[in-house]
Enzyme design. Sequence first.
Site, short mmCIF file in Angstrom:
data_model
loop_
_atom_site.label_atom_id
_atom_site.label_comp_id
_atom_site.label_asym_id
_atom_site.label_seq_id
_atom_site.Cartn_x
_atom_site.Cartn_y
_atom_site.Cartn_z
N HIS A 43 0.91 -1.15 0.08
CA HIS A 43 -0.03 0.07 -0.13
C HIS A 43 0.85 1.19 0.05
O HIS A 43 0.39 2.47 0.58
CB HIS A 43 -1.01 -0.14 1.17
CG HIS A 43 -1.82 -1.33 1.07
ND1 HIS A 43 -3.19 -1.32 0.46
CD2 HIS A 43 -1.75 -2.26 1.44
CE1 HIS A 43 -3.81 -2.65 0.63
NE2 HIS A 43 -2.79 -3.25 1.21
N HIS A 47 -2.09 3.58 -4.40
CA HIS A 47 -1.98 2.31 -4.55
C HIS A 47 -3.61 1.67 -4.73
O HIS A 47 -4.45 2.45 -4.37
CB HIS A 47 -1.61 1.39 -3.35
CG HIS A 47 -2.19 1.87 -1.93
ND1 HIS A 47 -1.97 3.26 -1.51
CD2 HIS A 47 -3.25 1.51 -1.56
CE1 HIS A 47 -2.64 3.26 -0.46
NE2 HIS A 47 -3.52 2.20 -0.36
N ASP A 49 -6.66 -1.23 -3.10
CA ASP A 49 -6.68 -2.14 -2.07
C ASP A 49 -7.65 -3.29 -2.56
O ASP A 49 -8.62 -2.80 -3.33
CB ASP A 49 -7.51 -1.61 -1.17
CG ASP A 49 -6.81 -0.45 0.03
OD1 ASP A 49 -5.48 -0.25 -0.34
OD2 ASP A 49 -7.49 0.25 0.83
N HIS A 53 -7.58 -7.18 1.73
CA HIS A 53 -7.11 -6.18 2.63
C HIS A 53 -8.02 -6.14 3.96
O HIS A 53 -7.26 -5.72 5.04
CB HIS A 53 -6.85 -4.90 1.92
CG HIS A 53 -6.56 -3.86 2.71
ND1 HIS A 53 -5.25 -3.83 3.27
CD2 HIS A 53 -7.09 -2.42 2.80
CE1 HIS A 53 -4.97 -2.72 4.01
NE2 HIS A 53 -5.87 -1.91 3.57
N HIS A 151 -13.85 0.93 4.32
CA HIS A 151 -13.31 0.05 3.56
C HIS A 151 -13.96 -1.16 3.27
O HIS A 151 -14.17 -1.79 2.25
CB HIS A 151 -11.79 -0.46 4.49
CG HIS A 151 -10.72 0.51 3.80
ND1 HIS A 151 -10.52 1.73 4.41
CD2 HIS A 151 -9.61 0.06 3.07
CE1 HIS A 151 -9.35 2.09 4.04
NE2 HIS A 151 -8.86 1.31 3.13
#
Length: 200
Positions: A43, A47, A49, A53, A151
């Site tokens: 990362h 970058h 994900d 992750h 996320h």
Amino acid sequence: MDLSRPVAVGTPVFPGDPEFSAEPATTIAADGFAVTRLGLGTHTGTHVDAPVHVHPDGATLDELPLGLFAGPALVLDVSGRSVVDVDQVRDAEGERIVLLHTGWDAFAGTGREFDHPFLTPAAAGFLRAGGTRTVGIDTASVDAPDSLAAHRVLLGTRADPGVLVENLRGLGGLPPRVEFFAFGWALSGGDGSPVRAVAR
């Protein structure tokens, strides 16, 4: 337009991530060709994900469909806000790729890069429900410090994965609609990868 942050020794990384290193493995003078040995986290810099992750059973980088990394994108100007909530992303409904311009790339290397704006879980849920599967942002993370809630929502499930592209730069110079490309390494089992992100 190149949306990637340059990476060099000393490039700030997310607290706790491996520092970037680069040193000669061979040189033209000694060996006739140059090869550089790299040390980095997945990362580092600009970058992507992958779902694994944050989800133990999530898709890995090499398992993801290429369509998640390229296509028409909507650029939303959310600059001037410390918290990006549902009202700021309503125009993204039905958009597969959404790029969030916070303006925080201006603070790269200043020590303020990790005190950045973030997306609320409610906004993440709105994007996900509206069909967004790729979210790019010009901050180190889409989440508030010590949280991975956005996320977990945006990276989706193994059956319906999403990706995040973090640490973008230059989003403020883009029109509202662009073609976006951010391909990383085909890293077997990868939880993420540096990318060269580009808008056309």
